[in-house]
Design a protein around this motif. Structure first.
Motif, PDB file in Angstrom:
ATOM      1  N   ARG A  23      23.271  15.198  33.783  1.00  0.00           N
ATOM      2  CA  ARG A  23      24.707  15.486  33.716  1.00  0.00           C
ATOM      3  C   ARG A  23      25.087  16.625  34.665  1.00  0.00           C
ATOM      4  O   ARG A  23      26.045  16.523  35.417  1.00  0.00           O
ATOM      5  CB  ARG A  23      25.109  15.875  32.292  1.00  0.00           C
TER       6      ARG A  23
ATOM      7  N   ASP B 221      27.390  16.234  37.882  1.00  0.00           N
ATOM      8  CA  ASP B 221      28.632  17.004  37.921  1.00  0.00           C
ATOM      9  C   ASP B 221      28.700  17.880  39.180  1.00  0.00           C
ATOM     10  O   ASP B 221      29.758  17.996  39.811  1.00  0.00           O
ATOM     11  CB  ASP B 221      28.775  17.874  36.676  1.00  0.00           C
TER      12      ASP B 221
ATOM     13  N   ASP C  98      36.601  13.673  36.183  1.00  0.00           N
ATOM     14  CA  ASP C  98      35.633  14.687  35.759  1.00  0.00           C
ATOM     15  C   ASP C  98      34.297  14.013  35.459  1.00  0.00           C
ATOM     16  O   ASP C  98      34.156  12.794  35.594  1.00  0.00           O
ATOM     17  CB  ASP C  98      36.147  15.503  34.569  1.00  0.00           C
ATOM     18  N   GLY C  99      33.323  14.804  35.064  1.00  0.00           N
ATOM     19  CA  GLY C  99      31.980  14.277  34.817  1.00  0.00           C
ATOM     20  C   GLY C  99      31.941  13.202  33.749  1.00  0.00           C
ATOM     21  O   GLY C  99      31.205  12.216  33.880  1.00  0.00           O
ATOM     22  N   ASP C 100      32.722  13.370  32.685  1.00  0.00           N
ATOM     23  CA  ASP C 100      32.749  12.354  31.629  1.00  0.00           C
ATOM     24  C   ASP C 100      33.322  11.044  32.166  1.00  0.00           C
ATOM     25  O   ASP C 100      32.814   9.966  31.841  1.00  0.00           O
ATOM     26  CB  ASP C 100      33.567  12.834  30.430  1.00  0.00           C
TER      27      ASP C 100
ATOM     28  N   GLU D  11      31.560  17.725  41.983  1.00  0.00           N
ATOM     29  CA  GLU D  11      32.369  18.901  42.326  1.00  0.00           C
ATOM     30  C   GLU D  11      32.297  19.233  43.817  1.00  0.00           C
ATOM     31  O   GLU D  11      33.312  19.573  44.431  1.00  0.00           O
ATOM     32  CB  GLU D  11      31.929  20.098  41.483  1.00  0.00           C
TER      33      GLU D  11
END
Length: 183
Positions: A125, A129, A146-148, A133
């Motif tokens: 994760r 991420d 976003d990461g999710d 970014e």
């Protein structure tokens, strides 16, 4: 608590069991019997149980090993000269590699991936991420992801790749949707 060091033959047997399990789980998921894994590894069922108390523990070990490899690959790409290209190449490579292995697909799909207890999931994760970014910082990836969101897109793309392999263009549609217009 200190982890016991395995004898050389025990390490070899464990490695053979993991390799056989990766192959078997990759083809059949959790449905494969442990006796079949032992047969593929060329060891007895007792050897499998000495290293892994249950089929689920063996499954988790196989999946975690692969997730750790994904995390290491992503960490290595964090210094890439072109963060956008590194991100998109990595995103597509994870989908391509994971789609070939039913066990990885099942694990990644579980609670949007890596819901089991392990540092490897957190490392994956964090590395994913960080790639996202960096790619967003240079304007290559949309800022509203976003990461999710990204992990959910990976799971969706895995479903497309796994269950509709003739629809590979759909993963390209997702990738195009992640790009900032004009990139």
């Amino acid at each position: 608590m200190e982890k016991a060091v395995l004898r050389a033959d025990a390490r070899r047997n464990r490695a053979r069991v993991l390799a056989a399990a990766e192959e078997a789980f990759g083809a059949d998921g959790l449905a494969v019997p442990l006796d079949e894994i032992a047969r593929l590894a060329g060891v007895g069922a007792g050897t499998v149980y000495r290293h892994f108390p249950s089929k689920e523990a063996l499954f988790q070990a196989v999946v975690l090993e692969r997730i750790e490899q994904f995390a290491q690959e992503a960490q290595a790409l964090q210094a890439a000269e072109d963060p956008g290209e590194a991100f998109f190449d990595y995103f597509q490579r994870v989908i391509r590699q994971a789609s070939l292995n039913r066990a990885i697909c099942e694990a990644l799909a579980e609670s949007t991936g890596l819901g089991f207890k392990a540092d490897a999931g957190n490392d994956f994760r964090a590395a994913l991420d960080a790639l996202l970014e960096r790619a967003q910082a240079v304007g290559a990836v949309r800022a509203d992801i976003d990461g999710d969101d990204l992990r959910a897109l990976i799971v969706g793309c895995l479903a497309v790749e796994r269950y509709s392999p003739d629809s590979r263009h759909l993963v390209r549609v997702v990738v195009d949707g992640l790009r900032v217009t004009g990139n």
